[in-house]
Design a protein around this motif. Structure first.
Motif, PDB file in Angstrom:
ATOM      1  N   SER A   1      40.328  46.541  38.349  1.00 32.65           N
ATOM      2  CA  SER A   1      40.934  45.800  39.465  1.00 32.65           C
ATOM      3  C   SER A   1      40.120  45.895  40.748  1.00 32.65           C
ATOM      4  CB  SER A   1      42.364  46.306  39.712  1.00 32.65           C
ATOM      5  OG  SER A   1      42.361  47.680  40.032  1.00 32.65           O
ATOM      6  N   THR A   2      39.531  47.044  41.026  1.00 33.62           N
ATOM      7  CA  THR A   2      38.750  47.149  42.257  1.00 33.62           C
ATOM      8  C   THR A   2      37.476  46.318  42.167  1.00 33.62           C
ATOM      9  OG1 THR A   2      37.862  49.221  41.373  1.00 33.62           O
ATOM     10  CG2 THR A   2      39.613  49.383  42.999  1.00 33.62           C
ATOM     11  N   ALA A   3      36.914  46.196  40.944  1.00 33.56           N
ATOM     12  CA  ALA A   3      35.748  45.322  40.766  1.00 33.56           C
ATOM     13  C   ALA A   3      36.149  43.871  40.963  1.00 33.56           C
ATOM     14  CB  ALA A   3      35.147  45.519  39.375  1.00 33.56           C
ATOM     15  N   MET A   4      37.348  43.510  40.479  1.00 35.20           N
ATOM     16  CA  MET A   4      37.825  42.150  40.661  1.00 35.20           C
ATOM     17  C   MET A   4      38.074  41.842  42.137  1.00 35.20           C
ATOM     18  SD  MET A   4      40.392  41.841  37.394  1.00 35.20           S
ATOM     19  CE  MET A   4      40.748  40.105  37.570  1.00 35.20           C
ATOM     20  N   GLY A   5      38.333  42.908  42.908  1.00 40.93           N
ATOM     21  CA  GLY A   5      38.540  42.732  44.330  1.00 40.93           C
ATOM     22  C   GLY A   5      37.280  42.337  45.063  1.00 40.93           C
ATOM     23  N   LEU A   6      36.140  42.399  44.386  1.00 43.01           N
ATOM     24  CA  LEU A   6      34.871  42.004  44.990  1.00 43.01           C
ATOM     25  C   LEU A   6      34.496  40.571  44.623  1.00 43.01           C
ATOM     26  CD1 LEU A   6      32.871  45.302  44.350  1.00 43.01           C
ATOM     27  CD2 LEU A   6      34.108  44.611  46.409  1.00 43.01           C
ATOM     28  N   ILE A   7      35.501  39.797  44.228  1.00 40.85           N
ATOM     29  CA  ILE A   7      35.274  38.400  43.863  1.00 40.85           C
ATOM     30  C   ILE A   7      34.598  37.647  45.003  1.00 40.85           C
ATOM     31  CG2 ILE A   7      36.489  36.225  43.376  1.00 40.85           C
ATOM     32  CD1 ILE A   7      38.538  37.935  41.805  1.00 40.85           C
ATOM     33  N   GLY A   8      34.815  38.132  46.217  1.00 38.57           N
ATOM     34  CA  GLY A   8      34.242  37.472  47.381  1.00 38.57           C
ATOM     35  C   GLY A   8      32.733  37.422  47.395  1.00 38.57           C
ATOM     36  N   THR A   9      32.093  38.182  46.509  1.00 37.69           N
ATOM     37  CA  THR A   9      30.632  38.130  46.456  1.00 37.69           C
ATOM     38  C   THR A   9      30.144  36.793  45.899  1.00 37.69           C
ATOM     39  OG1 THR A   9      30.656  39.207  44.278  1.00 37.69           O
ATOM     40  CG2 THR A   9      30.425  40.634  46.205  1.00 37.69           C
ATOM     41  N   VAL A  10      31.015  36.071  45.197  1.00 45.27           N
ATOM     42  CA  VAL A  10      30.681  34.719  44.732  1.00 45.27           C
ATOM     43  C   VAL A  10      31.077  33.759  45.846  1.00 45.27           C
ATOM     44  CG1 VAL A  10      31.118  32.938  43.010  1.00 45.27           C
ATOM     45  CG2 VAL A  10      31.090  35.343  42.332  1.00 45.27           C
ATOM     46  N   ASP A  11      30.122  32.987  46.313  1.00 41.90           N
ATOM     47  CA  ASP A  11      30.311  32.129  47.474  1.00 41.90           C
ATOM     48  C   ASP A  11      31.587  31.293  47.395  1.00 41.90           C
ATOM     49  OD1 ASP A  11      28.942  32.134  49.754  1.00 41.90           O
ATOM     50  OD2 ASP A  11      27.624  30.446  49.297  1.00 41.90           O
ATOM     51  N   GLY A  12      32.540  31.563  48.279  1.00 44.69           N
ATOM     52  CA  GLY A  12      33.754  30.762  48.372  1.00 44.69           C
ATOM     53  C   GLY A  12      34.785  31.032  47.302  1.00 44.69           C
ATOM     54  N   MET A  13      34.545  31.980  46.391  1.00 43.94           N
ATOM     55  CA  MET A  13      35.431  32.166  45.242  1.00 43.94           C
ATOM     56  C   MET A  13      36.786  32.737  45.653  1.00 43.94           C
ATOM     57  SD  MET A  13      35.395  31.377  42.134  1.00 43.94           S
ATOM     58  CE  MET A  13      36.006  31.671  40.510  1.00 43.94           C
ATOM     59  N   TRP A  14      36.765  33.717  46.535  1.00 40.83           N
ATOM     60  CA  TRP A  14      38.030  34.365  46.924  1.00 40.83           C
ATOM     61  C   TRP A  14      38.983  33.353  47.540  1.00 40.83           C
ATOM     62  CZ3 TRP A  14      39.728  39.073  45.634  1.00 40.83           C
ATOM     63  CH2 TRP A  14      40.837  39.593  46.314  1.00 40.83           C
ATOM     64  N   GLU A  15      38.497  32.572  48.475  1.00 41.21           N
ATOM     65  CA  GLU A  15      39.337  31.561  49.118  1.00 41.21           C
ATOM     66  C   GLU A  15      39.784  30.498  48.120  1.00 41.21           C
ATOM     67  OE1 GLU A  15      40.785  31.251  51.985  1.00 41.21           O
ATOM     68  OE2 GLU A  15      40.032  33.192  52.649  1.00 41.21           O
ATOM     69  N   ALA A  16      38.882  30.132  47.214  1.00 45.91           N
ATOM     70  CA  ALA A  16      39.216  29.109  46.214  1.00 45.91           C
ATOM     71  C   ALA A  16      40.336  29.584  45.299  1.00 45.91           C
ATOM     72  CB  ALA A  16      37.978  28.744  45.396  1.00 45.91           C
ATOM     73  N   LEU A  17      40.302  30.861  44.910  1.00 43.84           N
ATOM     74  CA  LEU A  17      41.344  31.406  44.046  1.00 43.84           C
ATOM     75  C   LEU A  17      42.672  31.502  44.789  1.00 43.84           C
ATOM     76  CD1 LEU A  17      39.397  34.202  42.125  1.00 43.84           C
ATOM     77  CD2 LEU A  17      40.261  32.053  41.188  1.00 43.84           C
ATOM     78  N   LYS A  18      42.629  31.897  46.031  1.00 43.48           N
ATOM     79  CA  LYS A  18      43.862  31.962  46.813  1.00 43.48           C
ATOM     80  C   LYS A  18      44.473  30.574  46.960  1.00 43.48           C
ATOM     81  CE  LYS A  18      42.695  34.246  50.567  1.00 43.48           C
ATOM     82  NZ  LYS A  18      42.920  35.018  51.832  1.00 43.48           N
ATOM     83  N   THR A  19      43.627  29.588  47.185  1.00 46.04           N
ATOM     84  CA  THR A  19      44.114  28.205  47.294  1.00 46.04           C
ATOM     85  C   THR A  19      44.726  27.747  45.981  1.00 46.04           C
ATOM     86  OG1 THR A  19      42.449  27.671  48.972  1.00 46.04           O
ATOM     87  CG2 THR A  19      43.433  25.817  47.779  1.00 46.04           C
ATOM     88  N   PHE A  20      44.073  28.078  44.867  1.00 45.87           N
ATOM     89  CA  PHE A  20      44.575  27.664  43.555  1.00 45.87           C
ATOM     90  C   PHE A  20      45.943  28.288  43.280  1.00 45.87           C
ATOM     91  CE2 PHE A  20      45.125  27.516  39.019  1.00 45.87           C
ATOM     92  CZ  PHE A  20      44.519  26.329  38.634  1.00 45.87           C
ATOM     93  N   THR A  21      46.102  29.573  43.608  1.00 42.01           N
ATOM     94  CA  THR A  21      47.381  30.248  43.322  1.00 42.01           C
ATOM     95  C   THR A  21      48.518  29.662  44.145  1.00 42.01           C
ATOM     96  OG1 THR A  21      46.961  31.988  44.964  1.00 42.01           O
ATOM     97  CG2 THR A  21      46.249  32.416  42.701  1.00 42.01           C
ATOM     98  N   LYS A  22      48.193  29.019  45.247  1.00 39.67           N
ATOM     99  CA  LYS A  22      49.220  28.408  46.085  1.00 39.67           C
ATOM    100  C   LYS A  22      49.439  26.930  45.751  1.00 39.67           C
ATOM    101  CE  LYS A  22      48.150  31.431  50.011  1.00 39.67           C
ATOM    102  NZ  LYS A  22      47.595  31.489  51.392  1.00 39.67           N
TER     103      LYS A  22
END
Length: 288
Positions: free
Chosen positions: A55-76
């Motif tokens: 889970s802590t490694a998955m928390g570094l998803i932000g290292t992929v350009d724009g991925m963290w925000e994209a996933l948050k948008t998708f979940t909403k």
């Protein structure tokens, strides 16, 4: 039926058991799957699975350009999302780990009003299988073989969370210490401050689980103190009580809120496809 839209389910494939999830979905439902590694691959899919892993490694998803925000948008977006084990942690609003008062908390996407205890069931070598409730509508075949690998447990859930399964299980030694610490703080009337949703791209020195007495303060420009906005006060917690004579507790292992599904165990490790079929049905229903 010709002309009917082909359903496509994505599996977050940055790490974890994504290939196993793909195999279970494809064998259990015949649905097409794709591996999601970039924001562009989120376009056009009808649902997504966040697999187990670290889970802590998955928390570094932000290292992929724009991925963290994209996933948050998708979940909403309202499209179905399923988080298993570590993927479940990502969807939680609150999480405790190695201590009830720790630094550098887990980065979360959030969205579900649940309090999760990481590694509740123990370390990798403590992995095991136990009978768990089957998904609604799939009672034929009896209980489901839940595989728990460094698995978290849901300690509390908000009123808007539909609980789909509970198990009675003893927390591992480390988790028991965390729960005892939280219980002592609650019993003493301490106003516990817990980590809320954290954006991995914005987190700098990490969040702290602290008591109000030790809450960080940041000097304001006018010389007055203002509260550190990186921490959020947690509402009153009511933890599941330990059984008399043992430390076993009834914890939640599967739950749902609208089109978001979470399971603490690993359905992709089994050849029982009922949870994958349940999620596929969620995706189908969302398209109607």
């Amino acid at each position: 039926m010709s002309g009917e839209k082909e359903i496509v389910i994505g599996v977050l494939a940055l790490q974890g058991a994504f290939e196993e999830h793909q195999e279970c979905i494809e064998k259990g439902t015949g649905c097409k799957t794709i591996q999601v590694k970039t924001p562009a691959q989120l376009e056009g899919i009808d649902g997504i699975i966040f697999p187990g892993g670290e889970s802590t490694a998955m928390g570094l998803i932000g290292t992929v350009d724009g991925m963290w925000e994209a996933l948050k948008t998708f979940t909403k977006s309202g499209k179905p999302v399923w988080g298993t084990c570590a993927g479940m942690i990502l969807l939680a609003e609150r999480c405790v780990g190695g201590s009830a008062v720790i630094e550098n908390g887990q980065s979360l996407i959030g969205g579900l009003d649940i309090l999760v205890c990481r590694n509740y069931f123990g370390s990798q070598i403590s992995s095991f299988e136990m009978a768990t409730p089957c998904p609604p509508g799939f009672e034929e075949g009896g209980s489901y073989p839940g595989v728990f690998i460094r698995a978290p447990a849901i300690l509390t859930a908000g009123d808007d969370i539909e609980v789909l399964g509970k198990v009675v299980a003893t927390p591992c030694r480390q988790a028991a210490v965390v729960l005892r610490e939280l219980e002592n703080k609650i019993a003493n009337g301490e106003n516990v401050i817990m980590m809320g949703v954290v954006d991995a791209l914005e987190r700098k020195d990490g969040l702290k689980y602290v008591d109000v007495k030790r809450e960080n303060a940041v000097p304001a420009s006018d010389g007055e103190e203002k509260k550190d906005t990186s921490i959020a006060e947690m509402e009153k917690i009511e933890l599941p009580g330990a059984s008399d004579g043992t430390n076993a507790r009834e914890v939640i292992c599967a739950a749902r809120k609208n089109n978001t599904l979470i399971t603490a165990f690993h359905p992709e490790i089994t050849t029982d496809y009922r949870w994958h079929q349940y999620f596929f049905n969620m995706v189908k229903e969302s398209l109607q």
